[in-house]
Design an enzyme around this catalytic site. Structure first.
Site, mmCIF file in Angstrom:
data_model
loop_
_atom_site.group_PDB
_atom_site.id
_atom_site.type_symbol
_atom_site.label_atom_id
_atom_site.label_comp_id
_atom_site.label_asym_id
_atom_site.label_seq_id
_atom_site.Cartn_x
_atom_site.Cartn_y
_atom_site.Cartn_z
ATOM 1 N N GLY A 28 0.830 -1.211 0.000
ATOM 2 C CA GLY A 28 0.000 0.000 0.000
ATOM 3 C C GLY A 28 0.855 1.248 0.000
ATOM 4 O O GLY A 28 2.056 1.186 -0.250
ATOM 5 N N ASN A 29 0.230 2.386 0.259
ATOM 6 C CA ASN A 29 0.992 3.635 0.384
ATOM 7 C C ASN A 29 0.318 4.536 1.409
ATOM 8 O O ASN A 29 -0.719 4.181 1.962
ATOM 9 C CB ASN A 29 1.164 4.314 -0.983
ATOM 10 N N ARG A 30 0.905 5.715 1.644
ATOM 11 C CA ARG A 30 0.498 6.545 2.775
ATOM 12 C C ARG A 30 -0.650 7.498 2.480
ATOM 13 O O ARG A 30 -0.983 8.333 3.325
ATOM 14 C CB ARG A 30 1.713 7.336 3.268
ATOM 15 N N ALA A 94 -3.598 7.906 -5.103
ATOM 16 C CA ALA A 94 -2.234 7.381 -5.218
ATOM 17 C C ALA A 94 -2.374 5.903 -5.598
ATOM 18 O O ALA A 94 -2.411 5.010 -4.739
ATOM 19 C CB ALA A 94 -1.493 7.550 -3.910
#
Ligand code: PMT
Length: 219
Positions: A28-30, A94
């Site tokens: 995943g990402n932030r 994102a």
């Protein structure tokens, strides 16, 4: 409803995507979704009918906005294409650029005698670039660019390569802008122009961004 976007249908993507590795792990990402949700609310405030495709985030749906929840890049891709036609697409999500080639049915086990695990990742579809050349292309396609350095060069590259009308670039990896926080600063680029929005609260930056979108729709 009155407002500069009255009668327009605006599609916004927001948040991260989670790419599953096995039933308990993912890549995943932030992204918190705050920027994209603020853009959706701001477009609604200008009178637009807004569809918000949201990755896995912990945020309330802005009143009056139609929300479609997704998890992975593949699901976001399908939901965005399904929502066409629209007048404006704003890709604030994102989206993962890579996803595991296969999702393990069972939790991956540590292999005795091995200290490493190799994950094979494959490219995800570029949703934004696909929308920009779609037969039902929106009148305005707006991307975001998350950059850690050489912001203008990379953002203008994405503007041209992905055939966008506008790109909103933000610095990530620094305090006070980009992922997770409540504030942001955007520089929006288009062919022959640019405008700096912020630094300010994401809600304020989003309001200025959709004002610019409404302006560029008339141009
Ligand atoms: O969610 P927050 O915590 O509020 O943070 C906001 C943000 C930093 C996530 C947001 O402001 C932002 O920059 N979003 C875009 C992040 C990103 O993925 O940038 P990129 O430069 O890697 O991608 C460029 C553009 O292509 C983006 O519009 C992205 O949505 C789109 N893309 C990328 C890959 C892919 N497979 N499909 C896409 O549509």
């Amino acid at each position: 409803m009155s407002g500069a976007l009255a009668g327009k249908r605006v599609l916004v993507s927001a948040g991260p995507t989670f790419e599953d590795i096995d039933p308990v792990r993912f890549v995943g990402n932030r992204s918190s979704g705050k920027m994209g949700f603020a853009v959706a609310a701001a477009a609604r405030d200008l009178g637009a009918e807004v569809v918000l495709v949201a990755g896995p985030v912990q945020l309330d749906t802005p009143d009056g906005v139609q929300r479609i929840d997704v998890r992975s890049a593949a699901q976001m891709h399908a939901a965005v294409l399904e929502a066409l036609p629209v007048d404006v697409y704003i890709g604030a999500a994102a989206v993962a650029d890579f996803t595991p080639r296969r999702v393990s049915e069972h939790k991956l086990k540590k292999t005795v005698g091995s200290d490493t695990l190799v994950l094979e990742l494959v490219r995800t579809p570029d949703i934004l670039a696909e929308v920009a050349v779609h037969p039902r292309r929106p009148a305005l396609v707006v991307g975001f660019a998350a950059e850690t350095h050489e912001v203008e060069r990379y953002a203008r590259g994405k503007l041209a390569n992905k055939r966008l009308d506008l790109i909103a670039a933000n610095l990530v990896g620094a305090a006070g802008s980009g992922f997770e926080c409540d504030d942001n600063a955007l520089t929006v680029y288009w062919d022959g122009g640019e405008r700096r929005l912020g630094p300010a609260a994401k809600t304020e930056v989003a309001a200025r961004l959709v004002d610019l979108v409404a302006e560029r729709l008339q141009a």
